[in-house]
Every structure is written in structure tokens, then in C-alpha cells.
Write a protein that holds these residues in place. Structure first.
Motif, PDB file in Angstrom:
ATOM      1  N   ILE A 280       0.728  -1.096   0.071  1.00 42.09           N
ATOM      2  CA  ILE A 280       0.009   0.156  -0.096  1.00 42.09           C
ATOM      3  C   ILE A 280       0.879   1.397  -0.054  1.00 42.09           C
ATOM      4  CG2 ILE A 280      -1.871   1.125   1.139  1.00 42.09           C
ATOM      5  CD1 ILE A 280      -2.519  -1.810   0.448  1.00 42.09           C
ATOM      6  N   GLN A 281       0.709   2.271  -0.891  1.00 40.66           N
ATOM      7  CA  GLN A 281       1.397   3.345  -0.862  1.00 40.66           C
ATOM      8  C   GLN A 281       0.652   4.479  -0.674  1.00 40.66           C
ATOM      9  OE1 GLN A 281       4.731   3.884  -3.651  1.00 40.66           O
ATOM     10  NE2 GLN A 281       3.770   2.290  -4.959  1.00 40.66           N
ATOM     11  N   ILE A 282       1.256   5.255   0.459  1.00 45.43           N
ATOM     12  CA  ILE A 282       0.557   6.401   0.743  1.00 45.43           C
ATOM     13  C   ILE A 282       1.465   7.438   0.655  1.00 45.43           C
ATOM     14  CG2 ILE A 282      -0.820   5.358   2.626  1.00 45.43           C
ATOM     15  CD1 ILE A 282       0.922   5.649   4.699  1.00 45.43           C
ATOM     16  N   ASP A 283       0.791   8.800   0.468  1.00 44.56           N
ATOM     17  CA  ASP A 283       1.483   9.937   0.074  1.00 44.56           C
ATOM     18  C   ASP A 283       2.140  10.360   1.596  1.00 44.56           C
ATOM     19  OD1 ASP A 283       1.191  10.021  -2.511  1.00 44.56           O
ATOM     20  OD2 ASP A 283      -0.614  11.254  -2.486  1.00 44.56           O
ATOM     21  N   LEU A 284       3.354  10.595   1.479  1.00 43.40           N
ATOM     22  CA  LEU A 284       4.108  11.150   2.551  1.00 43.40           C
ATOM     23  C   LEU A 284       4.239  12.505   2.418  1.00 43.40           C
ATOM     24  CD1 LEU A 284       6.453   8.172   3.349  1.00 43.40           C
ATOM     25  CD2 LEU A 284       4.315   8.707   4.439  1.00 43.40           C
ATOM     26  N   THR A 285       4.321  13.291   3.874  1.00 44.71           N
ATOM     27  CA  THR A 285       4.854  14.660   3.499  1.00 44.71           C
ATOM     28  C   THR A 285       6.590  14.453   3.346  1.00 44.71           C
ATOM     29  OG1 THR A 285       5.444  14.752   6.149  1.00 44.71           O
ATOM     30  CG2 THR A 285       2.954  15.352   5.315  1.00 44.71           C
ATOM     31  N   SER A 286       6.912  15.670   3.272  1.00 45.81           N
ATOM     32  CA  SER A 286       8.280  15.681   2.765  1.00 45.81           C
ATOM     33  C   SER A 286       9.188  15.243   4.145  1.00 45.81           C
ATOM     34  CB  SER A 286       8.770  17.060   2.344  1.00 45.81           C
ATOM     35  OG  SER A 286       8.409  18.056   3.202  1.00 45.81           O
ATOM     36  N   ASP A 287       8.690  15.670   5.388  1.00 44.08           N
ATOM     37  CA  ASP A 287       9.325  15.315   6.751  1.00 44.08           C
ATOM     38  C   ASP A 287       9.217  13.807   6.903  1.00 44.08           C
ATOM     39  OD1 ASP A 287       9.964  17.813   7.063  1.00 44.08           O
ATOM     40  OD2 ASP A 287       8.845  17.921   8.831  1.00 44.08           O
ATOM     41  N   GLU A 288       8.009  13.043   6.469  1.00 45.22           N
ATOM     42  CA  GLU A 288       8.014  11.828   6.694  1.00 45.22           C
ATOM     43  C   GLU A 288       8.835  11.050   5.689  1.00 45.22           C
ATOM     44  OE1 GLU A 288       3.119  12.192   8.298  1.00 45.22           O
ATOM     45  OE2 GLU A 288       3.620  11.519   6.144  1.00 45.22           O
ATOM     46  N   ASP A 289       8.810  11.790   4.341  1.00 38.74           N
ATOM     47  CA  ASP A 289       9.444  10.920   3.464  1.00 38.74           C
ATOM     48  C   ASP A 289      11.049  10.959   3.694  1.00 38.74           C
ATOM     49  OD1 ASP A 289       9.727   9.601   0.659  1.00 38.74           O
ATOM     50  OD2 ASP A 289      10.617  11.427   0.325  1.00 38.74           O
ATOM     51  N   GLU A 290      11.329  11.963   3.974  1.00 34.89           N
ATOM     52  CA  GLU A 290      12.915  12.269   4.588  1.00 34.89           C
ATOM     53  C   GLU A 290      13.271  11.183   5.640  1.00 34.89           C
ATOM     54  OE1 GLU A 290      14.137  16.212   5.469  1.00 34.89           O
ATOM     55  OE2 GLU A 290      15.693  15.614   6.496  1.00 34.89           O
ATOM     56  N   ALA A 291      12.313  11.166   6.647  1.00 30.23           N
ATOM     57  CA  ALA A 291      12.559  10.016   7.702  1.00 30.23           C
ATOM     58  C   ALA A 291      12.756   8.509   7.203  1.00 30.23           C
ATOM     59  CB  ALA A 291      11.514  10.422   8.769  1.00 30.23           C
ATOM     60  N   LEU A 292      11.938   8.420   6.396  1.00 27.94           N
ATOM     61  CA  LEU A 292      11.648   7.011   5.576  1.00 27.94           C
ATOM     62  C   LEU A 292      13.069   6.681   4.805  1.00 27.94           C
ATOM     63  CD1 LEU A 292      10.176   4.346   5.437  1.00 27.94           C
ATOM     64  CD2 LEU A 292       9.191   5.348   3.333  1.00 27.94           C
ATOM     65  N   LYS A 293      13.550   7.645   4.156  1.00 26.89           N
ATOM     66  CA  LYS A 293      14.663   7.625   3.120  1.00 26.89           C
ATOM     67  C   LYS A 293      15.872   7.360   4.174  1.00 26.89           C
ATOM     68  CE  LYS A 293      12.801   7.796  -0.904  1.00 26.89           C
ATOM     69  NZ  LYS A 293      12.091   8.984  -1.102  1.00 26.89           N
ATOM     70  N   ASN A 294      15.973   8.162   5.270  1.00 26.94           N
ATOM     71  CA  ASN A 294      16.827   8.258   6.316  1.00 26.94           C
ATOM     72  C   ASN A 294      16.902   6.733   6.792  1.00 26.94           C
ATOM     73  OD1 ASN A 294      18.944   9.013   8.000  1.00 26.94           O
ATOM     74  ND2 ASN A 294      17.350   9.227   9.549  1.00 26.94           N
ATOM     75  N   SER A 295      15.820   5.942   7.121  1.00 26.28           N
ATOM     76  CA  SER A 295      15.880   4.710   7.664  1.00 26.28           C
ATOM     77  C   SER A 295      16.295   3.746   6.568  1.00 26.28           C
ATOM     78  CB  SER A 295      14.298   4.359   8.125  1.00 26.28           C
ATOM     79  OG  SER A 295      14.306   3.260   8.972  1.00 26.28           O
ATOM     80  N   ALA A 296      15.851   3.799   5.351  1.00 21.30           N
ATOM     81  CA  ALA A 296      16.308   3.063   4.118  1.00 21.30           C
ATOM     82  C   ALA A 296      18.005   3.198   4.124  1.00 21.30           C
ATOM     83  CB  ALA A 296      15.518   3.500   2.877  1.00 21.30           C
ATOM     84  N   LYS A 297      18.447   4.422   4.437  1.00 16.33           N
ATOM     85  CA  LYS A 297      19.816   4.100   4.328  1.00 16.33           C
ATOM     86  C   LYS A 297      20.703   3.443   5.453  1.00 16.33           C
ATOM     87  CE  LYS A 297      20.933   8.787   2.422  1.00 16.33           C
ATOM     88  NZ  LYS A 297      20.441  10.196   2.883  1.00 16.33           N
ATOM     89  N   ALA A 298      20.043   3.439   6.598  1.00 16.95           N
ATOM     90  CA  ALA A 298      20.603   2.644   7.638  1.00 16.95           C
ATOM     91  C   ALA A 298      20.494   1.180   7.227  1.00 16.95           C
ATOM     92  CB  ALA A 298      19.885   2.876   8.905  1.00 16.95           C
ATOM     93  N   VAL A 299      19.314   0.626   6.580  1.00 19.16           N
ATOM     94  CA  VAL A 299      19.267  -0.798   5.993  1.00 19.16           C
ATOM     95  C   VAL A 299      20.016  -0.816   5.372  1.00 19.16           C
ATOM     96  CG1 VAL A 299      17.670  -2.139   5.351  1.00 19.16           C
ATOM     97  CG2 VAL A 299      16.602  -0.495   6.905  1.00 19.16           C
ATOM     98  N   GLU A 300      20.454  -0.152   4.259  1.00 20.60           N
ATOM     99  CA  GLU A 300      21.482  -0.248   2.935  1.00 20.60           C
ATOM    100  C   GLU A 300      22.626  -0.490   3.763  1.00 20.60           C
ATOM    101  OE1 GLU A 300      20.853   3.164   0.576  1.00 20.60           O
ATOM    102  OE2 GLU A 300      19.087   2.289  -0.219  1.00 20.60           O
ATOM    103  N   LYS A 301      22.969   0.358   4.669  1.00 23.76           N
ATOM    104  CA  LYS A 301      24.475   0.172   5.323  1.00 23.76           C
ATOM    105  C   LYS A 301      24.613  -1.381   6.041  1.00 23.76           C
ATOM    106  CE  LYS A 301      27.511   1.752   8.872  1.00 23.76           C
ATOM    107  NZ  LYS A 301      27.568   0.365   9.188  1.00 23.76           N
ATOM    108  N   LEU A 302      23.557  -1.821   6.542  1.00 29.10           N
ATOM    109  CA  LEU A 302      23.400  -3.030   6.969  1.00 29.10           C
ATOM    110  C   LEU A 302      23.792  -4.041   5.978  1.00 29.10           C
ATOM    111  CD1 LEU A 302      20.841  -3.649   9.869  1.00 29.10           C
ATOM    112  CD2 LEU A 302      23.210  -4.119   9.939  1.00 29.10           C
ATOM    113  N   VAL A 303      22.796  -4.100   5.034  1.00 27.43           N
ATOM    114  CA  VAL A 303      23.000  -4.898   3.811  1.00 27.43           C
ATOM    115  C   VAL A 303      24.310  -4.898   3.369  1.00 27.43           C
ATOM    116  CG1 VAL A 303      22.151  -5.521   1.524  1.00 27.43           C
ATOM    117  CG2 VAL A 303      20.634  -4.850   3.301  1.00 27.43           C
TER     118      VAL A 303
END
Ligand code: APR
Length: 310
Positions: A280-303
Motif C-alpha cells: 500500500i503506497q501512501i503519500d508522505l509529507t516531505s518530513d515523513e519521506d525524509e525520515a523513511l529515506k533516512n531509515s532506508a539508508k541505515a538498512v542499506e548500510k546493514l545490507v
């Protein structure tokens, strides 16, 4: 029972998952562990509770994967748990080896199963299970968002003194310090919590949610949380086994959704008989989107760390 679930790892989380699956009469349960005697003893103990708990789920504890053949669902909890001072990421080298070995063995015998991963660091372990199994992405799912959202819901309930049943909450992102609780989509009887609490209280509940696992480790000292993690994994299994099509936040393999590619991360998904039936894709605000991208970066580092371990 018609369905069969294999739970790998008969420790705190695995045994509690087995108990809840059986007591809800969702399926027969095969409990597997590397340590001899533990799965046998715990499953026999659970079977002896059945007449009192009034269920007819068959329980089998073993060290032999043969018993897992043709499982509908595989729930992997094998691995070490963290101790005070450790982050989930500190478990990576030990649990990566365990995850690879377990996935190889169990998927050979149940090529059509749906895998739910619980072992930590969660998002990285999903990558190992996905790569090792060769299963399609709808059949490899990580348990994290249901747990993180349940923690957020529990804290909202405590703060407002209202029934937990009134509360929905949404936590996206990786299962770690960068997780993204979304107050805008967290509601009490349909009312967003932003209408019910001042921002500083919401911020403190978000902080407690991010720290929820560590708070329990701090109390237990010799291990990590297991009642709520087990409940979360069983809610996912139930939605699949009963084809309920619940929308739940789970770690899913993204290929472009939310602008994220080739990464397992927590997003809302529809869980039914085919596993992840929709992201399910929901529209995120720019702050929410930035927080999700930041979290994705942390996961990318782990991978990336995983690749270095190979
Ligand atoms: N195969 C099968 N079982 C294994 C293997 C293996 N290769 N290696 C370890 N195990 C088993 C252990 O013998 C133990 O019984 O996994 C079990 C883990 O149980 P606990 O130590 O009680 O840990 P638990 O609290 O259940 O957490 C398990 O879930 O929530 C995550 O971070 C947590 O990664 C951890 C996992």
C-alpha cells in the motif's frame, strides 16, 4: 488441522509463537531447534496443556527438518537475542550464518511456503532469507512494523487511558533506531492523535517506541522481548492462513515503491493467502519521506555489511 506452520528456534520467541498458534487453533505446529531436547520438551509441554486450553492443534518438537515438509508457513526466530548495551545490528554476523543455514534446510522441504522472519537485525535477515530461498518477494516477509506499531499503540493507550482496541498506529521503516512512527496515521477511534495530545507528548511516545526493544532488554538483562514479538508474528500468520487480507506494516522487498529499490523495509502491506498481496503506497509529507529515506539508508548500510561478511 488443515495447515502446518514450522517455527524455527524454540527459544523465547519461537516457543511463544508455537503456543499462540496452537491456542488459537490456527494450524499444526512443528517446532525446530538446533539444541537437542528443547523443541521436544517445549512442544510436549504445550501438547499437555491442550486439554485445558481446549485445542486440537498437533505439536511436534524436533531437531530434524524432515518433519517440516510441506509447511504452509515458516516462521524463523533462530539466532541469538541481544543483551543490555547491544543494538540489534550487533547480532548481524552470528545471526547471518544461522539464517542462511536454516533457510537452506527448511525451504528445500517446503518450496511453496511463506516465510516470516523474526530474527534480528530484521531487515538484513530478510535479505538473507530472500537471497538464499530464491522465493518470490511476496513470500518473504519481515515481522517488525506490527510489533513497533503495537508498542506505539500500547503507549498511546497508557497516555490517554483509553482502550487499546480503539487505537490504530502506523510505524514504517527499518526495525531499529531510525524507525518512522507516523502520528498523522495513528488514531484513537478514528481521531488522529495529533488532535488529542500536544506535540511534546507525541514526541516522547515516539522516542519510547523507538527504544521499545531496548527498554525490555534493560529489564530482562539476559535476553530480549518475546511476548509482543510473538503476538506480532502470529497476527501476520493468522492473516495469511485465514486469507484475511489485513493491512499490516511489514518488512517487504521494495522495487521502486516509496522511491526505494531492492531493499526490505517496513511499509503497509496486504497479507493474505498469497503472502504480500499488495504494497500500500501512501503519500508522505516531505518530513515523513525524509525520515523513511533516512531509515532506508541505515538498512542499506546493514545490507552492505552483510556483503562484507560473505
Ligand atoms: N537452528 C535452529 N535453531 C537455532 C539455531 C540454528 N542454527 N541457532 C540458534 N538456534 C536457536 C537457539 O538454540 C535458541 O533456542 O534459536 C533459539 C533462540 O532463542 P532465544 O535465545 O530465547 O532468543 P529469542 O528471544 O527467542 O530471540 C530470537 O528473535 O526477536 C529476535 O532479536 C531476537 O534474533 C533474536 C530472535
Amino acid at each position: 488441522m488443515k495447515n502446518k506452520t514450522t517455527v524455527i528456534g524454540a527459544g523465547n520467541v519461537g516457543a511463544t509463537v508455537a503456543q499462540r498458534l496452537a491456542e488459537k487453533e490456527l494450524c499444526d505446529v512443528v517446532l525446530i531447534d538446533i539444541v537437542e531436547g528443547i523443541p521436544q520438551g517445549k512442544s510436549l509441554d504445550l501438547a499437555e496443556a491442550a486439554p485445558i486450553e481446549k485445542h486440537d492443534a498437533r505439536l511436534c518438537g524436533t531437531n530434524d527438518y524432515e518433519a517440516s515438509k510441506d509447511s504452509d508457513i515458516i516462521i524463523i526466530t533462530a539466532g541469538i537475542a541481544r543483551k543490555p548495551g547491544m543494538s540489534r545490528d550487533d547480532l548481524i554476523s552470528t545471526n547471518a550464518k544461522i539464517m542462511k543455514g536454516v533457510t537452506e534446510q527448511v525451504t528445500k522441504l517446503s518450496p511453496d511456503a511463506i516465510i516470516i522472519i523474526v530474527s534480528n537485525p530484521l531487515d538484513a535477515m530478510c535479505h538473507i532469507a530472500f537471497d538464499t530461498s530464491g522465493f518470490p518477494k511476496n513470500r518473504v516477509i519481515g515481522m517488525a512494523g506490527v510489533l513497533d506499531s503495537a508498542r506505539f499503540r500500547a503507549f498511546i493507550s497508557m497516555e490517554l487511558d483509553v482502550s487499546v482496541e480503539n487505537i490504530h498506529a502506523l510505524v514504517l521503516g527499518g526495525h531499529g533506531d531510525t524507525m518512522v512512527p507516523l502520528p498523522r496515521f495513528s488514531t484513537v477511534a478514528g481521531i488522529p492523535i495529533t488532535e488529542l495530545m500536544p506535540r511534546d507528548r507525541i514526541d516522547s511516545l515516539i522516542k519510547r517506541t523507538r527504544n521499545g526493544g531496548a527498554e525490555i532488554v534493560g529489564y530482562l538483562k539476559t535476553g530480549s522481548a518475546y511476548y509482543a514479538p510473538a503476538s506480532a508474528a502470529v497476527e501476520m500468520a493468522e492473516s495469511i492462513l485465514k486469507d484475511k487480507k489485513k493491512i499490516l506494516p511489514c518488512a517487504a522487498y521494495l522495487e521502486g515503491e516509496y522511491g526505494i529499490n531492492n531493499l526490505f523495509i517496513g511499509v503497509p502491506v496486504k497479507l493474505g493467502a498469497n503472502g504480500i498481496e499488495e504494497i500500500i503506497q501512501i503519500d508522505l509529507t516531505s518530513d515523513e519521506d525524509e525520515a523513511l529515506k533516512n531509515s532506508a539508508k541505515a538498512v542499506e548500510k546493514l545490507v552492505a555489511d552483510l556483503k562484507k561478511l560473505e
